[in-house]
Design a protein around this motif. Structure first.
Motif, PDB file in Angstrom:
ATOM      1  N   UNK A 259       2.272   2.325  -0.771  1.00  0.00           N
ATOM      2  CA  UNK A 259       3.388   1.833   0.060  1.00  0.00           C
ATOM      3  C   UNK A 259       3.123   1.925   1.561  1.00  0.00           C
ATOM      4  N   UNK A 260       2.189   2.803   1.993  1.00  0.00           N
ATOM      5  CA  UNK A 260       1.879   2.914   3.422  1.00  0.00           C
ATOM      6  C   UNK A 260       0.762   1.957   3.851  1.00  0.00           C
ATOM      7  N   UNK A 261       0.234   1.168   2.896  1.00  0.00           N
ATOM      8  CA  UNK A 261      -0.857   0.246   3.218  1.00  0.00           C
ATOM      9  C   UNK A 261      -0.339  -0.934   4.035  1.00  0.00           C
ATOM     10  N   UNK A 262      -1.243  -1.582   4.783  1.00  0.00           N
ATOM     11  CA  UNK A 262      -0.879  -2.762   5.572  1.00  0.00           C
ATOM     12  C   UNK A 262      -0.985  -4.035   4.737  1.00  0.00           C
ATOM     13  N   UNK A 263      -1.948  -4.078   3.809  1.00  0.00           N
ATOM     14  CA  UNK A 263      -2.158  -5.281   3.010  1.00  0.00           C
ATOM     15  C   UNK A 263      -2.937  -4.907   1.751  1.00  0.00           C
ATOM     16  N   UNK A 264      -2.730  -5.696   0.697  1.00  0.00           N
ATOM     17  CA  UNK A 264      -3.492  -5.555  -0.535  1.00  0.00           C
ATOM     18  C   UNK A 264      -4.227  -6.868  -0.772  1.00  0.00           C
ATOM     19  N   UNK A 265      -5.559  -6.787  -0.761  1.00  0.00           N
ATOM     20  CA  UNK A 265      -6.375  -7.974  -0.991  1.00  0.00           C
ATOM     21  C   UNK A 265      -6.722  -8.018  -2.480  1.00  0.00           C
ATOM     22  N   UNK A 266      -6.471  -9.183  -3.119  1.00  0.00           N
ATOM     23  CA  UNK A 266      -6.664  -9.280  -4.564  1.00  0.00           C
ATOM     24  C   UNK A 266      -7.691 -10.355  -4.914  1.00  0.00           C
ATOM     25  N   UNK A 267      -8.012 -10.381  -6.228  1.00  0.00           N
ATOM     26  CA  UNK A 267      -9.083 -11.261  -6.741  1.00  0.00           C
ATOM     27  C   UNK A 267      -8.663 -12.658  -7.214  1.00  0.00           C
ATOM     28  N   UNK A 268      -7.527 -12.927  -7.762  1.00  0.00           N
ATOM     29  CA  UNK A 268      -6.243 -12.234  -7.702  1.00  0.00           C
ATOM     30  C   UNK A 268      -5.910 -11.337  -8.902  1.00  0.00           C
ATOM     31  N   UNK A 313      -7.922 -13.216  -1.971  1.00  0.00           N
ATOM     32  CA  UNK A 313      -9.209 -13.648  -1.420  1.00  0.00           C
ATOM     33  C   UNK A 313     -10.311 -12.987  -2.260  1.00  0.00           C
ATOM     34  N   UNK A 314     -10.731 -13.623  -3.349  1.00  0.00           N
ATOM     35  CA  UNK A 314     -11.699 -13.015  -4.283  1.00  0.00           C
ATOM     36  C   UNK A 314     -12.972 -12.503  -3.623  1.00  0.00           C
ATOM     37  N   UNK A 315     -13.654 -13.275  -2.759  1.00  0.00           N
ATOM     38  CA  UNK A 315     -14.903 -12.749  -2.176  1.00  0.00           C
ATOM     39  C   UNK A 315     -14.695 -11.451  -1.387  1.00  0.00           C
ATOM     40  N   UNK A 316     -13.619 -11.412  -0.584  1.00  0.00           N
ATOM     41  CA  UNK A 316     -13.370 -10.217   0.228  1.00  0.00           C
ATOM     42  C   UNK A 316     -12.954  -9.044  -0.658  1.00  0.00           C
ATOM     43  N   UNK A 317     -12.117  -9.300  -1.662  1.00  0.00           N
ATOM     44  CA  UNK A 317     -11.675  -8.234  -2.560  1.00  0.00           C
ATOM     45  C   UNK A 317     -12.870  -7.599  -3.283  1.00  0.00           C
ATOM     46  N   UNK A 318     -13.771  -8.466  -3.794  1.00  0.00           N
ATOM     47  CA  UNK A 318     -14.948  -7.930  -4.495  1.00  0.00           C
ATOM     48  C   UNK A 318     -15.858  -7.175  -3.528  1.00  0.00           C
ATOM     49  N   UNK A 319     -16.024  -7.697  -2.320  1.00  0.00           N
ATOM     50  CA  UNK A 319     -16.902  -7.059  -1.345  1.00  0.00           C
ATOM     51  C   UNK A 319     -16.400  -5.660  -0.966  1.00  0.00           C
ATOM     52  N   UNK A 320     -15.104  -5.566  -0.674  1.00  0.00           N
ATOM     53  CA  UNK A 320     -14.559  -4.251  -0.312  1.00  0.00           C
ATOM     54  C   UNK A 320     -14.628  -3.296  -1.504  1.00  0.00           C
ATOM     55  N   UNK A 321     -14.339  -3.792  -2.690  1.00  0.00           N
ATOM     56  CA  UNK A 321     -14.323  -2.951  -3.887  1.00  0.00           C
ATOM     57  C   UNK A 321     -15.697  -2.323  -4.123  1.00  0.00           C
ATOM     58  N   UNK A 322     -16.750  -3.107  -3.994  1.00  0.00           N
ATOM     59  CA  UNK A 322     -18.097  -2.629  -4.319  1.00  0.00           C
ATOM     60  C   UNK A 322     -18.783  -1.880  -3.174  1.00  0.00           C
ATOM     61  N   UNK A 371     -25.430  -9.976   2.334  1.00  0.00           N
ATOM     62  CA  UNK A 371     -25.749  -8.751   1.607  1.00  0.00           C
ATOM     63  C   UNK A 371     -24.506  -7.981   1.148  1.00  0.00           C
ATOM     64  N   UNK A 372     -23.304  -8.440   1.579  1.00  0.00           N
ATOM     65  CA  UNK A 372     -22.063  -7.804   1.150  1.00  0.00           C
ATOM     66  C   UNK A 372     -21.277  -8.694   0.201  1.00  0.00           C
ATOM     67  N   UNK A 373     -21.872  -9.747  -0.274  1.00  0.00           N
ATOM     68  CA  UNK A 373     -21.224 -10.644  -1.221  1.00  0.00           C
ATOM     69  C   UNK A 373     -21.593 -10.251  -2.643  1.00  0.00           C
ATOM     70  N   UNK A 374     -20.596 -10.303  -3.537  1.00  0.00           N
ATOM     71  CA  UNK A 374     -20.801  -9.912  -4.935  1.00  0.00           C
ATOM     72  C   UNK A 374     -20.202 -10.955  -5.857  1.00  0.00           C
ATOM     73  N   UNK A 375     -20.900 -11.220  -6.969  1.00  0.00           N
ATOM     74  CA  UNK A 375     -20.390 -12.156  -7.966  1.00  0.00           C
ATOM     75  C   UNK A 375     -19.344 -11.466  -8.825  1.00  0.00           C
ATOM     76  N   UNK A 376     -18.629 -12.264  -9.589  1.00  0.00           N
ATOM     77  CA  UNK A 376     -17.554 -11.788 -10.449  1.00  0.00           C
ATOM     78  C   UNK A 376     -18.042 -10.793 -11.496  1.00  0.00           C
ATOM     79  N   UNK A 377     -19.257 -11.040 -12.046  1.00  0.00           N
ATOM     80  CA  UNK A 377     -19.725 -10.220 -13.153  1.00  0.00           C
ATOM     81  C   UNK A 377     -20.397  -8.920 -12.726  1.00  0.00           C
ATOM     82  N   UNK A 378     -20.551  -8.652 -11.424  1.00  0.00           N
ATOM     83  CA  UNK A 378     -21.181  -7.424 -10.980  1.00  0.00           C
ATOM     84  C   UNK A 378     -20.316  -6.212 -11.341  1.00  0.00           C
ATOM     85  N   UNK A 379     -20.958  -5.107 -11.776  1.00  0.00           N
ATOM     86  CA  UNK A 379     -20.224  -3.878 -12.108  1.00  0.00           C
ATOM     87  C   UNK A 379     -19.637  -3.876 -13.456  1.00  0.00           C
TER      88      UNK A 379
END
Length: 379
Positions: A259-268, A313-322, A371-379
């Protein structure tokens, strides 16, 4: 328990440490005996002149007594302090060297080790039956053979040494006081040293034998090694339970921070990361929550209830996640992309408060380094 298995494995560091705590270290009685006797012989040679002067002083005091003193019982008590003062210094030096030699001789094999467990009384050692077994066991036979060996070695060496030094022993009667005392003590010390050195043969056999015996006693079976490793690493079931509890605690804290976050970025749907940024601070935006699948769904649900903006924003969500751990700042390569997202969030807040128009959503193709981009199937 060894369960009948052979002890073929080398003792682990933990097994050796436990053995030392119990007082189980390699020790050679012959090496300790050699240390005591050799130090006594050397001490006798060193203190011989002082002993000679002390003995001369004592004899002089006795020859100075008159006839009546022989019938006075108190004279003996009066002479004791004088006799003690005459021999105090050489005796102190002599026993100091012997004590030092005994200490060094006993710690040369196995090192210094003090164990309360070894010092505490054990009822098993008071058992007559076990004492009888020790008296006639293999160890007793070994000690008997060593004793016989020492006897014959010293007897033979004594014979040849006395035969070699016999002329000097006879010539002592031609000396004068107090030189004769010093010469006699030095000669005794010299013969004593050579006799003690004859024990080196037995010590040279006993030290490797005791080291090998101690090492063999500490050897472990394969099962003992496995059990020790299992105990040291912890029970797998207990560790799994602890990890589960730790993950639960992390999840609870993470959900409380959403609840204190500014934004939630999803894949979705598959990924969700919640970002928090303090404009007044010097730190970069950091991740306060992240997850995938069911956890991502829960993050979106809590964010929606707390009215935290959701941005797909799938690319950004995956990048931050990994690339970013929970509670850490985002990498420098994502600053530009996240800055555009936060700018959109701040403009959206202004719009909802009536201080501006509705902003456009950021482009789906944000500036994310390759180098910070990740595909859907990574992980």
């Amino acid at each position: 328990m060894s369960d009948g298995q052979e002890k073929t494995e080398e003792p682990t560091a933990k097994k050796q440490e436990q053995a030392r705590e119990k007082g189980q270290v390699a020790r050679s009685k012959e090496l300790g005996t050699l240390g005591v006797l050799l130090s006594a012989a050397i001490a006798l040679i060193i203190t011989a002149p002082q002993f000679a002067l002390g003995l001369e002083s004592i004899m002089a005091m006795q020859f100075e007594l008159d006839r009546n003193a022989g019938f006075d019982q108190m004279v003996m008590f009066q002479l004791w302090p004088k006799v003690g003062s005459a021999l105090l210094k050489p005796m102190s030096i002599f026993f100091g060297i012997v004590v030092l030699g005994a200490f060094v001789g006993n710690i040369m094999l196995g090192g210094f080790n003090f164990s309360m467990q070894a010092a505490s009384p054990k009822p098993s050692k008071m058992s007559p039956l076990k004492g009888f077994k020790r008296m006639f066991g293999p160890q007793a036979i070994v000690e008997l053979l060593k004793g016989l060996g020492k006897f014959f070695v010293i007897a033979i060496c004594s014979y040849f040494l006395l035969k070699w030094q016999f002329p000097k022993i006879i010539s002592l009667s031609e000396g004068i006081q107090p030189v004769i005392f010093a010469d006699a003590l030095k000669l005794v010390g010299f013969i004593f040293v050579l006799m003690v050195l004859s024990l080196l043969l037995i010590v040279a056999i006993d030290v490797p034998f005791q080291s090998h015996k101690h090492h063999k006693q500490l050897k472990m079976t394969k099962q003992e090694v496995k059990d020790e490793r299992k105990n040291s690493e912890g029970n797998p079931q207990v560790k799994a339970k602890m990890r589960s509890m730790q993950m639960s605690m992390v999840m609870r804290r993470m959900m409380q921070d959403i609840p204190q976050a500014d934004v939630v970025v999803t894949n979705p749907t598959h990924f969700a990361v919640a970002l928090k940024y303090d404009p007044n601070g010097r730190d970069a935006p950091r991740v306060v929550a992240k997850g995938r699948d069911e956890v991502a769904a829960r993050i979106r649900e809590i964010a929606d209830e707390a009215e935290v903006p959701l941005l797909s924003n799938p690319p950004l969500a995956r990048s931050i996640y990994y690339t970013t751990e929970l509670g850490h700042e985002i990498p420098e390569g994502l600053f530009m992309a996240v800055a555009q997202v936060l700018a959109y969030v701040y403009q959206l807040r202004a719009f909802h408060s009536g201080r501006g128009k509705r902003p456009k959503k950021p482009s789906s193709e944000l500036p994310i380094p390759e180098d910070l981009q990740f595909d859907e199937e990574v992980g």
